[in-house]
Design a protein around this motif. Structure first.
Motif, PDB file in Angstrom:
ATOM      1  N   LEU A  87       0.856  -1.274  -0.047  1.00 41.71           N
ATOM      2  CA  LEU A  87       0.072   0.039  -0.176  1.00 41.71           C
ATOM      3  C   LEU A  87       0.913   1.113  -0.133  1.00 41.71           C
ATOM      4  O   LEU A  87       2.101   1.213   0.699  1.00 41.71           O
ATOM      5  N   MET A  88       0.474   2.162  -0.624  1.00 45.03           N
ATOM      6  CA  MET A  88       1.085   3.575  -0.947  1.00 45.03           C
ATOM      7  C   MET A  88       0.156   4.660  -0.489  1.00 45.03           C
ATOM      8  O   MET A  88      -0.920   4.484  -1.042  1.00 45.03           O
ATOM      9  N   SER A  89       0.637   5.755   0.225  1.00 46.08           N
ATOM     10  CA  SER A  89      -0.223   6.895   0.444  1.00 46.08           C
ATOM     11  C   SER A  89       0.631   8.189   0.812  1.00 46.08           C
ATOM     12  O   SER A  89       1.827   7.973   1.294  1.00 46.08           O
ATOM     13  N   GLY A  90      -0.086   9.083   0.566  1.00 47.87           N
ATOM     14  CA  GLY A  90       0.574  10.543   0.807  1.00 47.87           C
ATOM     15  C   GLY A  90      -0.141  11.119   1.991  1.00 47.87           C
ATOM     16  O   GLY A  90       0.426  12.350   2.425  1.00 47.87           O
ATOM     17  N   TYR A  91      -1.011  10.360   2.704  1.00 50.68           N
ATOM     18  CA  TYR A  91      -1.677  10.555   3.848  1.00 50.68           C
ATOM     19  C   TYR A  91      -0.645  10.202   5.082  1.00 50.68           C
ATOM     20  O   TYR A  91       0.138   9.438   4.803  1.00 50.68           O
ATOM     21  N   SER A  92      -0.890  10.779   6.191  1.00 52.79           N
ATOM     22  CA  SER A  92      -0.137  10.178   7.370  1.00 52.79           C
ATOM     23  C   SER A  92      -0.270   8.813   7.637  1.00 52.79           C
ATOM     24  O   SER A  92      -1.506   8.392   7.380  1.00 52.79           O
ATOM     25  N   PRO A  93       0.801   8.309   8.364  1.00 51.54           N
ATOM     26  CA  PRO A  93       0.818   6.834   8.738  1.00 51.54           C
ATOM     27  C   PRO A  93      -0.593   6.546  10.049  1.00 51.54           C
ATOM     28  O   PRO A  93      -1.588   5.741   9.582  1.00 51.54           O
ATOM     29  N   ALA A  94      -0.990   7.614  10.514  1.00 47.99           N
ATOM     30  CA  ALA A  94      -2.108   7.620  11.611  1.00 47.99           C
ATOM     31  C   ALA A  94      -3.391   7.620  10.630  1.00 47.99           C
ATOM     32  O   ALA A  94      -4.378   6.814  10.898  1.00 47.99           O
ATOM     33  N   GLU A  95      -3.437   8.310   9.423  1.00 46.77           N
ATOM     34  CA  GLU A  95      -4.729   8.385   8.834  1.00 46.77           C
ATOM     35  C   GLU A  95      -5.031   7.022   7.927  1.00 46.77           C
ATOM     36  O   GLU A  95      -5.786   6.524   7.825  1.00 46.77           O
ATOM     37  N   VAL A  96      -3.686   6.542   7.442  1.00 44.07           N
ATOM     38  CA  VAL A  96      -3.652   5.259   6.642  1.00 44.07           C
ATOM     39  C   VAL A  96      -4.218   4.176   7.577  1.00 44.07           C
ATOM     40  O   VAL A  96      -5.175   3.346   7.193  1.00 44.07           O
ATOM     41  N   LYS A  97      -3.612   4.120   8.809  1.00 44.02           N
ATOM     42  CA  LYS A  97      -4.262   3.071   9.773  1.00 44.02           C
ATOM     43  C   LYS A  97      -5.606   3.259  10.163  1.00 44.02           C
ATOM     44  O   LYS A  97      -6.293   2.100  10.222  1.00 44.02           O
ATOM     45  N   ARG A  98      -6.054   4.376  10.108  1.00 46.70           N
ATOM     46  CA  ARG A  98      -7.452   4.685  10.535  1.00 46.70           C
ATOM     47  C   ARG A  98      -8.352   4.115   9.358  1.00 46.70           C
ATOM     48  O   ARG A  98      -9.429   3.491   9.339  1.00 46.70           O
ATOM     49  N   ILE A  99      -7.851   4.369   7.854  1.00 43.37           N
ATOM     50  CA  ILE A  99      -8.696   3.643   6.711  1.00 43.37           C
ATOM     51  C   ILE A  99      -8.705   2.168   7.005  1.00 43.37           C
ATOM     52  O   ILE A  99      -9.612   1.500   6.351  1.00 43.37           O
ATOM     53  N   VAL A 100      -7.111   1.776   6.922  1.00 43.63           N
ATOM     54  CA  VAL A 100      -7.132   0.523   6.689  1.00 43.63           C
ATOM     55  C   VAL A 100      -7.576  -0.522   7.900  1.00 43.63           C
ATOM     56  O   VAL A 100      -7.906  -1.609   7.676  1.00 43.63           O
ATOM     57  N   ALA A 101      -7.598   0.197   8.894  1.00 50.14           N
ATOM     58  CA  ALA A 101      -8.149  -0.312  10.202  1.00 50.14           C
ATOM     59  C   ALA A 101      -7.503  -1.543  10.718  1.00 50.14           C
ATOM     60  O   ALA A 101      -6.221  -1.550  10.715  1.00 50.14           O
ATOM     61  N   ASP A 102      -8.060  -2.954  11.040  1.00 42.88           N
ATOM     62  CA  ASP A 102      -7.512  -3.735  11.584  1.00 42.88           C
ATOM     63  C   ASP A 102      -6.191  -4.436  10.728  1.00 42.88           C
ATOM     64  O   ASP A 102      -5.620  -5.207  11.146  1.00 42.88           O
ATOM     65  N   ASP A 103      -6.222  -4.355   9.272  1.00 40.02           N
ATOM     66  CA  ASP A 103      -5.455  -4.855   8.507  1.00 40.02           C
ATOM     67  C   ASP A 103      -4.126  -4.050   8.332  1.00 40.02           C
ATOM     68  O   ASP A 103      -3.489  -4.402   7.495  1.00 40.02           O
ATOM     69  N   ALA A 104      -4.228  -3.191   9.035  1.00 37.95           N
ATOM     70  CA  ALA A 104      -2.985  -2.111   8.768  1.00 37.95           C
ATOM     71  C   ALA A 104      -1.580  -2.813   9.034  1.00 37.95           C
ATOM     72  O   ALA A 104      -0.706  -2.531   8.076  1.00 37.95           O
ATOM     73  N   SER A 105      -1.514  -3.912   9.726  1.00 36.00           N
ATOM     74  CA  SER A 105      -0.164  -4.621   9.803  1.00 36.00           C
ATOM     75  C   SER A 105       0.091  -5.708   8.899  1.00 36.00           C
ATOM     76  O   SER A 105       1.073  -6.307   8.873  1.00 36.00           O
ATOM     77  N   SER A 106      -0.923  -5.769   8.166  1.00 36.06           N
ATOM     78  CA  SER A 106      -0.991  -7.009   7.127  1.00 36.06           C
ATOM     79  C   SER A 106      -0.313  -6.762   6.144  1.00 36.06           C
ATOM     80  O   SER A 106       0.084  -7.703   5.286  1.00 36.06           O
ATOM     81  N   TYR A 107       0.189  -5.436   5.862  1.00 38.09           N
ATOM     82  CA  TYR A 107       0.580  -5.062   4.488  1.00 38.09           C
ATOM     83  C   TYR A 107       1.845  -3.998   4.664  1.00 38.09           C
ATOM     84  O   TYR A 107       1.728  -3.324   5.414  1.00 38.09           O
ATOM     85  N   ARG A 108       2.532  -4.218   3.724  1.00 40.01           N
ATOM     86  CA  ARG A 108       3.745  -3.350   3.603  1.00 40.01           C
ATOM     87  C   ARG A 108       3.172  -2.011   3.068  1.00 40.01           C
ATOM     88  O   ARG A 108       2.534  -1.911   2.461  1.00 40.01           O
ATOM     89  N   SER A 109       3.731  -1.004   3.651  1.00 43.80           N
ATOM     90  CA  SER A 109       3.515   0.368   3.270  1.00 43.80           C
ATOM     91  C   SER A 109       4.474   1.278   3.089  1.00 43.80           C
ATOM     92  O   SER A 109       5.687   1.226   3.499  1.00 43.80           O
ATOM     93  N   MET A 110       4.131   2.255   1.978  1.00 50.29           N
ATOM     94  CA  MET A 110       4.970   3.150   1.621  1.00 50.29           C
ATOM     95  C   MET A 110       4.381   4.486   1.747  1.00 50.29           C
ATOM     96  O   MET A 110       3.397   4.885   1.344  1.00 50.29           O
ATOM     97  N   TRP A 111       5.423   5.579   1.975  1.00 48.67           N
ATOM     98  CA  TRP A 111       4.742   6.970   2.199  1.00 48.67           C
ATOM     99  C   TRP A 111       5.343   7.886   1.145  1.00 48.67           C
ATOM    100  O   TRP A 111       6.385   7.937   0.830  1.00 48.67           O
TER     101      TRP A 111
END
Length: 140
Positions: A87-111
Motif C-alpha cells: 500500500l502507498m499513500s501521501g496521507y499520514s501513517p495515522a490516517e492510513v491506519k484509520r482507513i485500513v483499520a485492523d488490517d494495517a499491519s498485514s501489508y507493507r506500506s510506503m509513504w
C-alpha cells in the motif's frame, strides 16, 4: 537472490494520480519488471481477470475515488490470493491506519513521496518474502 528480486516479476501499479502512476511505472520498468498500470480499482481488477501470466505484486494507493485501495485489496484477495500487496499513500501513517483499520499491519506500506531506489528496494524485499495466504474471514 530470487529471480523475482532481479526484476522479472509482473507488477500492477494502481494510483489515480497520473504523475505518481508514471513515476512508479517507469522506475519499475527500468529495474526490469513487467508493469501494468491502472488509475482505478476496477481497471486493476480487469488486469487480474485478463492477464495470462501471474501478477506477483500489486502496488496500490490507499485513497482513490470510487473503489479505494482497501476495497481493491479485499477484491484482489478473492481473485488472486497469492498476489503480494504494497500500500502507498501521501496521507499520514495515522490516517492510513484509520482507513485500513485492523488490517494495517498485514501489508507493507510506503509513504509518498518516495525515491526510485526506495521503490525498487521495497519491491525486491516484498517479492523475496514468501506469500502469506490470508485466511478468509467468516461473514459477520
Amino acid at each position: 537472490m530470487s529471480k523475482r528480486a532481479t526484476g522479472v516479476a509482473t507488477i500492477v501499479v494502481v494510483d489515480d494520480e497520473p504523475i505518481a502512476l508514471e513515476f512508479c511505472r517507469s522506475t519499475l520498468v527500468r529495474a526490469g519488471y513487467n508493469v501494468l498500470t491502472a488509475s482505478t480499482g476496477k481497471q486493476a481488477l480487469s488486469h487480474f481477470e485478463s492477464y495470462r501470466s501471474p501478477i506477483e505484486l500489486a502496488l496500490i494507493d490507499v485513497v482513490m475515488p470510487g473503489m479505494n485501495g482497501v476495497e481493491l485489496v479485499k477484491s484482489l484477495e478473492k481473485v488472486n490470493p497469492g498476489t503480494r500487496i504494497v500500500l502507498m499513500s501521501g496521507y499520514s501513517p495515522a490516517e492510513v491506519k484509520r482507513i485500513v483499520a485492523d488490517d494495517a499491519s498485514s501489508y507493507r506500506s510506503m509513504w509518498k513521496p518516495f525515491e526510485a531506489a526506495t521503490l525498487v528496494q521495497t519491491v525486491k524485499n516484498v517479492l523475496d518474502t514468501p506469500v502469506k495466504m490470508r485466511a478468509a474471514r467468516a461473514p459477520e
